[in-house]
Design a protein around this motif. Structure first.
Motif, PDB file in Angstrom:
ATOM      1  N   CYS A 206       0.825  -1.211   0.000  1.00 10.82           N
ATOM      2  CA  CYS A 206       0.000   0.000   0.000  1.00 10.82           C
ATOM      3  C   CYS A 206       0.856   1.257   0.000  1.00 10.82           C
ATOM      4  O   CYS A 206       0.524   2.234  -0.679  1.00 10.82           O
ATOM      5  N   CYS A 214      -5.671   4.940  -3.747  1.00 10.59           N
ATOM      6  CA  CYS A 214      -4.739   5.573  -2.805  1.00 10.59           C
ATOM      7  C   CYS A 214      -3.675   6.383  -3.548  1.00 10.59           C
ATOM      8  O   CYS A 214      -3.310   7.488  -3.120  1.00 10.59           O
ATOM      9  N   LEU A 231       2.699   8.094   0.581  1.00 17.25           N
ATOM     10  CA  LEU A 231       1.628   7.480   1.351  1.00 17.25           C
ATOM     11  C   LEU A 231       2.215   7.071   2.698  1.00 17.25           C
ATOM     12  O   LEU A 231       2.890   6.047   2.813  1.00 17.25           O
ATOM     13  N   ILE A 234      -1.695   3.722   5.719  1.00 21.86           N
ATOM     14  CA  ILE A 234      -3.019   3.342   5.227  1.00 21.86           C
ATOM     15  C   ILE A 234      -3.589   2.293   6.167  1.00 21.86           C
ATOM     16  O   ILE A 234      -2.932   1.297   6.478  1.00 21.86           O
ATOM     17  N   VAL A 245      -6.461   7.063   4.726  1.00 19.91           N
ATOM     18  CA  VAL A 245      -5.220   7.282   3.988  1.00 19.91           C
ATOM     19  C   VAL A 245      -4.550   8.541   4.517  1.00 19.91           C
ATOM     20  O   VAL A 245      -5.177   9.607   4.566  1.00 19.91           O
TER      21      VAL A 245
END
Length: 263
Positions: A206, A214, A231, A234, A245
Motif C-alpha cells: 500500500c 490511494c 503514502l 493506510i 489514507v
C-alpha cells in the motif's frame, strides 16, 4: 436476460400496449370501454419506452471491480522487493502529470530522469514508474476537466469531490489537514475487497506502490502542493467499511525543484 431485468419489464409493457390496442380495434365499440383500453395501451407503451431510454445497463459488482487492479499492485511491489527496494513510493509532480519514484532506501535521487526505470544519481538509487492511478487521473482531467487547486482548503475539497462525486466509491469522504499530513477518511468505501487482497500479500504494497485509489489521492496532493508526496500510512476497518489514507509532503517545494528539474 435476467428475470428481473428492466429490459424484460419494458418489453412486456410494450407487448401489453400492443395487445390492448388490438383488443380496442377488434371490438370496435367506440364507447368509454374502448377509450379506456386505448389510454391504457398508450400509457403502457410510453412507460416501456421510458424504461428503455433511461435504463443505464446492469451495474457492475463493486466486489469484483475492486479485485481488478489488486494483482497489478501486488506484482509491482513484489518485483521491487525482489530487486532490493525497501522505500515507500514518492509521487512527484511533473507538469500536469505525476511520476512515482520508489527509493531503494529512504533517500530520493537528486534529479530523477524521465527515460530510465532504474535511477542512480547523487549516491541514491530508485525505481521510477508510472503510478497505478495514471489512466484514472488522465481520464478525470480530460473527461471531467479536473484542475487541482493549490490553496489548502480547496485542495481538501477537491479530494472529497473526486472520491464522492466523480468516482462514487464511498458514501462520505472527509479530508482534513493534520500538521504536515493530509488525512483522508473514506466512509462506506465500496472497494474494500481489493484492499483485503493487497494487504493479504503485504501491507507494504500500500505504501510502496499504492492501488489506483490511494495513489490517486497521493497524486492529487502532489499536484496541489507542488511537492513530492508519500503514502505515510493506510489503515482499513472492514467492520465499519472505512479506509483511512494519510499522505505526507516529502521533498522540496516548487521553488526548489520545478517540473524541469525532475526530468
Amino acid at each position: 436476460m435476467r428475470a428481473n431485468s428492466p429490459y424484460r419489464g419494458a418489453f412486456l409493457l410494450i407487448i401489453a400496449a400492443a395487445a390492448l390496442l388490438v383488443i380496442a380495434a377488434a371490438t370496435g365499440r367506440g364507447d368509454i370501454t374502448t377509450a379506456t383500453l386505448v389510454l391504457a395501451g398508450a400509457a403502457c407503451f410510453i412507460t416501456g419506452v421510458f424504461f428503455l431510454a433511461l435504463h443505464k445497463g446492469e451495474p457492475l459488482d463493486p466486489d469484483l471491480v475492486a479485485l481488478l487492479p489488486a494483482q497489478g499492485t501486488i506484482g509491482i511491489a513484489t518485483l521491487c522487493a525482489d530487486l532490493g527496494v525497501q522505500g515507500d513510493g514518492r509521487f512527484i509532480p511533473n507538469g500536469e502529470t505525476v511520476i512515482e519514484v520508489i527509493p531503494v532506501a529512504d533517500a530520493l535521487p537528486e534529479n530523477p530522469r524521465d527515460d530510465y526505470s532504474f535511477i542512480t544519481a547523487g549516491g541514491a538509487c530508485a525505481v521510477r514508474l508510472t503510478p497505478t492511478c495514471a489512466p484514472l487521473l488522465a481520464r478525470l482531467q480530460e473527461k471531467h476537466a479536473l484542475e487541482v487547486p493549490g490553496e489548502d482548503q480547496a485542495l481538501l475539497a477537491c479530494i472529497t469531490e473526486v472520491c464522492d462525486d466523480l468516482l462514487e466509491i464511498t458514501e462520505k469522504t472527509e479530508a482534513v489537514r493534520d500538521g504536515e499530513n493530509i488525512v483522508v477518511t473514506l466512509h462506506g468505501y465500496r472497494l474494500l475487497p481489493g484492499c483485503r487482497a493487497v494487504r493479504a500479500a503485504s501491507p507494504k504494497c500500500c505504501t510502496m506502490v499504492g492501488c489506483p485509489v490511494c495513489s490517486l489521492i497521493a497524486a492529487i496532493t502532489a499536484l496541489g502542493t507542488g511537492t513530492p508526496t508519500k503514502l505515510e500510512h493506510i489503515s482499513v476497518d472492514e467492520k465499519r467499511g472505512v479506509l483511512r489514507v494519510i499522505v505526507r509532503p516529502d521533498g522540496p517545494g516548487p521553488r526548489d525543484a520545478g517540473p524541469g528539474n525532475l526530468r
